[in-house]
Every structure is written in C-alpha cells, then in structure tokens.
Design a protein around this motif. Structure first.
Motif, PDB file in Angstrom:
ATOM      1  N   ALA A 195      10.720  21.940   1.792  1.00  0.00           N
ATOM      2  CA  ALA A 195       9.991  23.178   2.086  1.00  0.00           C
ATOM      3  C   ALA A 195      10.948  24.329   2.338  1.00  0.00           C
ATOM      4  N   GLY A 196      12.060  24.353   1.639  1.00  0.00           N
ATOM      5  CA  GLY A 196      13.047  25.398   1.781  1.00  0.00           C
ATOM      6  C   GLY A 196      14.192  25.183   0.812  1.00  0.00           C
ATOM      7  N   VAL A 197      15.076  26.165   0.742  1.00  0.00           N
ATOM      8  CA  VAL A 197      16.195  26.133  -0.190  1.00  0.00           C
ATOM      9  C   VAL A 197      17.487  26.391   0.573  1.00  0.00           C
ATOM     10  N   PRO A 198      18.498  25.532   0.440  1.00  0.00           N
ATOM     11  CA  PRO A 198      19.799  25.820   1.062  1.00  0.00           C
ATOM     12  C   PRO A 198      20.496  26.970   0.346  1.00  0.00           C
ATOM     13  N   ARG A 199      21.474  27.540   1.012  1.00  0.00           N
ATOM     14  CA  ARG A 199      22.177  28.672   0.412  1.00  0.00           C
ATOM     15  C   ARG A 199      23.174  28.228  -0.650  1.00  0.00           C
ATOM     16  N   ARG A 200      23.646  26.986  -0.583  1.00  0.00           N
ATOM     17  CA  ARG A 200      24.573  26.445  -1.578  1.00  0.00           C
ATOM     18  C   ARG A 200      24.136  25.049  -1.972  1.00  0.00           C
ATOM     19  N   VAL A 201      24.414  24.687  -3.221  1.00  0.00           N
ATOM     20  CA  VAL A 201      24.196  23.322  -3.696  1.00  0.00           C
ATOM     21  C   VAL A 201      25.526  22.832  -4.257  1.00  0.00           C
ATOM     22  N   ILE A 202      26.086  21.825  -3.611  1.00  0.00           N
ATOM     23  CA  ILE A 202      27.391  21.285  -3.993  1.00  0.00           C
ATOM     24  C   ILE A 202      27.146  20.129  -4.951  1.00  0.00           C
ATOM     25  N   ILE A 203      27.750  20.193  -6.131  1.00  0.00           N
ATOM     26  CA  ILE A 203      27.518  19.206  -7.181  1.00  0.00           C
ATOM     27  C   ILE A 203      28.854  18.758  -7.744  1.00  0.00           C
ATOM     28  N   ASP A 204      28.807  17.709  -8.562  1.00  0.00           N
ATOM     29  CA  ASP A 204      29.983  17.339  -9.333  1.00  0.00           C
ATOM     30  C   ASP A 204      29.895  18.045 -10.691  1.00  0.00           C
ATOM     31  N   ASN A 205      30.626  17.575 -11.658  1.00  0.00           N
ATOM     32  CA  ASN A 205      30.712  18.274 -12.940  1.00  0.00           C
ATOM     33  C   ASN A 205      29.905  17.569 -14.025  1.00  0.00           C
ATOM     34  N   ALA A 206      28.678  17.169 -13.711  1.00  0.00           N
ATOM     35  CA  ALA A 206      27.818  16.531 -14.698  1.00  0.00           C
ATOM     36  C   ALA A 206      27.482  17.512 -15.822  1.00  0.00           C
ATOM     37  N   LYS A 207      27.332  16.997 -17.055  1.00  0.00           N
ATOM     38  CA  LYS A 207      27.077  17.841 -18.206  1.00  0.00           C
ATOM     39  C   LYS A 207      25.740  18.569 -18.098  1.00  0.00           C
ATOM     40  N   CYS A 208      24.798  18.018 -17.337  1.00  0.00           N
ATOM     41  CA  CYS A 208      23.519  18.692 -17.187  1.00  0.00           C
ATOM     42  C   CYS A 208      23.610  19.915 -16.290  1.00  0.00           C
ATOM     43  N   ALA A 228      19.253  28.518 -10.392  1.00  0.00           N
ATOM     44  CA  ALA A 228      19.895  29.037  -9.188  1.00  0.00           C
ATOM     45  C   ALA A 228      19.466  30.472  -8.906  1.00  0.00           C
ATOM     46  N   GLU A 229      19.313  31.262  -9.951  1.00  0.00           N
ATOM     47  CA  GLU A 229      18.864  32.638  -9.763  1.00  0.00           C
ATOM     48  C   GLU A 229      17.428  32.685  -9.275  1.00  0.00           C
ATOM     49  N   GLY A 230      16.576  31.812  -9.808  1.00  0.00           N
ATOM     50  CA  GLY A 230      15.169  31.824  -9.404  1.00  0.00           C
ATOM     51  C   GLY A 230      14.958  31.362  -7.982  1.00  0.00           C
ATOM     52  N   TYR A 231      15.720  30.351  -7.540  1.00  0.00           N
ATOM     53  CA  TYR A 231      15.565  29.824  -6.182  1.00  0.00           C
ATOM     54  C   TYR A 231      16.551  30.442  -5.185  1.00  0.00           C
ATOM     55  N   ARG A 232      17.440  31.330  -5.664  1.00  0.00           N
ATOM     56  CA  ARG A 232      18.359  32.082  -4.810  1.00  0.00           C
ATOM     57  C   ARG A 232      19.328  31.157  -4.052  1.00  0.00           C
ATOM     58  N   PHE A 233      19.968  30.250  -4.772  1.00  0.00           N
ATOM     59  CA  PHE A 233      21.046  29.465  -4.181  1.00  0.00           C
ATOM     60  C   PHE A 233      22.273  29.575  -5.073  1.00  0.00           C
TER      61      PHE A 233
END
Length: 512
Positions: A195-208, A228-233
């Motif tokens: 029910a919310g969005v974090p300010r950052r999403v930390i990911i690895d380097n998956a091709k997707c 990322a633009e739509g959900y503002r993270f």
C-alpha cells in the motif's frame, strides 16, 4: 598482558614468587621466569616507570621458528600469488600447473601454499548499510519448485521477492518466467501489497531491468524506466558482481528456500502463491528477525506511513519491442499480426504492448494503436494502412456493389444481383468492373446497356462493355413486324388435328 603487569608490580613491591602464585596471578615457575626477564630489562627498579604493553609484548614474543621444509612450489609463488588475487580456486591452480608447467605434485602442496599466500593478504572488510524507513526496497529472483505448467509440461517456477530494507517485511510471488512483463506486473502487485512505494528500489542487473550493466552508467530497460516514472521511485542497480549491496533480500530469498519450500506440497501455481502469502503473514512476518531483533510486521507498522502514496491512477505499464514491417504491411508480436502504414514497409519500429493494446512508434512518432490480439495467427488490420489499390479492392465489397447499383437503376441492380448470385464462380470483380463503367459512360448509358444485356440474356461484364463501346445502347431498333400471312403457317397443325383420323368414331348400339 594484564597478568604480566600485575606480577611485575608485585615484584617491585617485594612479593616473592610464592606470594604471586598464592594471589593466582601466575604460577611459581612462570613467575620465576618472568622475574629473570624483568631483572635483565631493569624493570624491577621501583624508581623507573612501568614499561608499556608493547615493550612487554616485544620481550615476551618468541622468535619464529624457521620452517625446516621448503615447498616444491616456492619457485611458482609469485605466479600463484597473482592467481590468488584474481580469485582463482585451488583446484583450477593445480590443474593449470599440471597443464602448463608439467608439475606433478599433489593438490595438498597447492592448498598449503595458497593458504600461506592468503594469510599474508590484507583481510577483506565490509560495511553494513542502514536504511531509513520508507527509503528503499530490495528485489531479487530465486528458484522455486517444479510444477505442472498449464501446457501440461513440468516447468521450473521462480520466486519474486521484494523486501523493505528497513522493516524486512516482504512480498513473495511465484511466477513462470522472468520476462519484462512479469517483472513489471510483480512490481505493481508488490506496491499494492505494501500500500505504498519506497523511494528507491535496489536490484541486480537482470536483463528484464538493466540492458547494459555498469557500475557508473547502467542502461535501464525502457519499460522499467516508465514504471519507475509512473510510481515515482528511483532505480538503484548494484554494481556488477557485487550482490552484497542487496544482502537483505538475498537473505530473504535464502530464508524462503529454507523455511517455506521444504516439506510442503503444492497443487499448482495458484496454490503455491496462496500458501506463500499465508506464510509471509503468519510465520515470516511475526518471527523475531535475526538482525533487527523485532518482528517485521511490527516494524512495517512504523514504516508504512512513511512510504510514498500509490498514484491515484495506476500507470499503464507496457513492454517495448523492436519489430519489422513486412511486405503485407503488418508486424508480428507474439504470433499476432498488426497492421502498419504501407509507407513503412521494410522499416524497424518500436512496439509497446500492454494488457489491452499494442501501439507502434517510428522512433518517438506515434504510428498506430491496435487492440491486443487474443489468439495466435490473428490479424488485426486497419484498411487505411494498406496501399491505395488494396484499399480500393477491399472497400468495394458486395454491399458496396449493391448500393452503387441502386443509384444507377433497376436494370443495373438486376444484372449485379445475377453476377453476385452465381453458385459456381466468384464474380465480385466482374460486378466491380460493370460499376466501374459508370465513370466513363455515365448513369443513363450504363443503365441502358444493362437493360440490353438482360434482354439478350447475357449478364456479363464483357457484354455490357461491348454494348457501350459499340454504342449499341444508343440505337433505337424498331421491333420486327410479322406479316399477316405468317400469322398461321400452312403446313403446321395442332396435335388434336394431326391425330384426329386415328381416333375411332363411336358406333351406335345395334341392339337398340
């Protein structure tokens, strides 16, 4: 070191070795040995200050014994040091020595020298990352159980895990693949779960998510950038080969594999996800976390108000693909054909696919939008995308022919109906050809030509065209008059007259 200083202090005060042993500072033999060393160093004089710990340690340090054996690999130490610094394993080093240098020693010799080299390297250090509530979430995929796919074949499933870095509360979903569409859909459902969005999403380097991995300038997948633009993270990819930067979710995936998957049975993917959601809320969420020493759900109750609000309208997430316009003015995506303007044949376009629609772009110029096809082999076309001659052909169908014939006249309607009602031959082109004569000859002449063709019982395109070309439709032919003498022929008789002589005449009854 504290015991040595205490023993030295007592010796300065005049205590004997027996007294020092009675005080349980050190044994009598060791005290006597220490007294001898201290006296040699001049440390028993009470007028002098006590030596510091480093001086005592330097005196007490035993000289290192020289090794009596020398490794047979000592001549390769420099080469092995370079390999160890590169992270090459001991077995690979042993194989390389045998293959490249003809060394015939055992692996134990390699293992001992590698251990000695590593002991002289500076130790690896790390720093634990701390996150404020609502600041970041970490995402990773992990292998799931093998289930029966809807196509009837067994297939490996994958666990999508998003963990909030502050509270360690997580979202778990098992999927069949790691495509861009699946990746975006999992993000949407994860944000709705929290029910919310974090300010950052930390990911690895998956091709997707990342098309070009780089520590400084990674290239983000176009569809994920729109998400990322739509959900503002903000997207925060880890440097290549450095998964420790998202160690929280790495531990979460390991915990999922070790605690949830074993000793459970799953009917299908829906049952697997239902059990996973229950496990997150009833077990994983209420456990005492090994790092925070708090339950994730309790910390999430504090973190939830600090997450960014979900957008009032969910972003229209779509995937981008490169497609080519074929000769038939269509592009192919997931075995469905979509039309594009014929002027773009041979060019490469961008295709953006959502759940409901497919849009085509030439660079950044919008070209066309189609509803999403539902079955393989389906052709979704717009007539205006076809070449002019093709538009003209497909636009002149049976209904168009009938409507045009009504504007010309009843004879034309009758002739067109006969052409289109042929049960053997498809004569749509013939009907189109007859109506095409309207432009060069006009409505009156075409109607007259159709009337003459019907009178001669020849409803054909060639007949109508010949009549118009020769001007026969404009001739007023007088009706043929039959002379009165030929009203009844002399040598023909009706059948009753012809056979009248053969019919017997009834005779009167002689008995009467």
């Amino acid at each position: 070191m504290h015991h040595y200083r205490q023993a030295l202090l007592r010796m300065r005060q005049g205590d004997s070795d027996r007294d020092i042993a009675a005080a349980r500072v050190m044994g009598r033999p060791k005290a006597a040995q220490w007294r001898h060393i201290a006296q040699a160093q001049g440390w028993l004089d009470p007028a002098l200050p006590l030596p510091d710990d480093e001086a005592i340690a330097a005196v007490l340090q035993e000289p290192r014994r020289a090794s009596s054996t020398v490794s047979t690999l000592e001549g390769h130490r420099e080469r092995l040091s370079a390999w160890v610094e590169q992270g090459v394993s001991g077995t690979a080093i042993h194989a390389a020595l045998r293959r490249q240098h003809g060394w015939v020693g055992s692996y134990s010799s390699v293992r001992r020298l590698v251990a000695d080299i590593r002991s002289q390297l500076p130790p690896e250090t790390t720093c634990r990352l701390d996150f404020e509530p609502g600041d970041a979430a970490q995402v990773d995929f992990g292998a799931g159980p093998t289930l029966i796919h809807p196509d009837g074949q067994p297939r490996r499933s994958w666990a999508f895990v998003m963990t909030l870095a502050s509270s360690s509360h997580q979202y778990v979903e098992f999927v069949w693949d790691q495509t861009v569409a699946t990746w975006l859909g999992c993000h949407r459902r994860a944000f709705e779960w929290f029910a919310g969005v974090p300010r950052r999403v930390i990911i690895d380097n998956a091709k997707c998510a990342i098309t070009r991995a780089c520590a400084q300038d990674p290239t983000v997948q176009r569809a994920y950038a729109e998400c990322a633009e739509g959900y503002r993270f903000k997207i925060d990819p880890c440097p290549p080969h450095d998964p420790q930067k998202k160690g929280i979710v790495e531990s979460g995936v390991k915990y999922l594999k070790g605690n949830f998957l074993p000793l459970r049975e799953f009917r299908d993917l829906a049952d697997l996800n239902a059990q996973a959601r229950a496990w997150v809320m009833d077990e994983a969420g209420v456990r005492c976390h090994g790092t925070t020493r708090r339950t994730p759900l309790a910390l999430f109750a504090l973190e939830a108000p600090l997450l960014q609000d979900l957008p009032s309208q969910a972003p229209d997430l779509g995937t981008w693909h490169r497609v080519s316009v074929h000769r038939d003015c269509h592009v192919q995506f997931e075995r469905v054909l979509y039309s594009a303007p014929f002027t773009l044949v041979g060019k490469t376009l961008w295709l953006r696919a959502t759940d409901a629609a497919v849009a085509l772009f030439e660079d950044y110029r919008h070209v066309a939008t189609h509803p999403r096809g539902l079955r393989p082999g389906q052709r979704v076309s717009v007539r205006e995308h076809l070449p002019p001659e093709a538009q003209a052909f497909f636009g002149r169908d049976r209904a168009w022919c009938a409507a045009q014939a009504e504007r010309i006249g009843p004879s034309c309607v009758a002739l067109i109906e006969q052409l289109l009602s042929d049960h053997v031959l498809e004569r749509l082109r013939a009907a189109q050809g007859v109506l095409g004569l309207l432009k060069p000859y006009g409505r009156e002449r075409l109607e007259a030509a159709c009337t003459r063709a019907l009178a001669h019982d020849s409803p054909h395109y060639r007949t109508v065209k010949t009549i118009l070309a020769t001007g026969a439709d404009q001739r007023c032919d007088a009706p043929v008059t039959t002379p009165a003498g030929y009203g009844r022929t002399r040598f023909t008789r009706p059948a009753h007259e012809l056979f009248a002589d053969l019919i017997p005449t009834p005779q009167p009854d002689l008995l009467h």
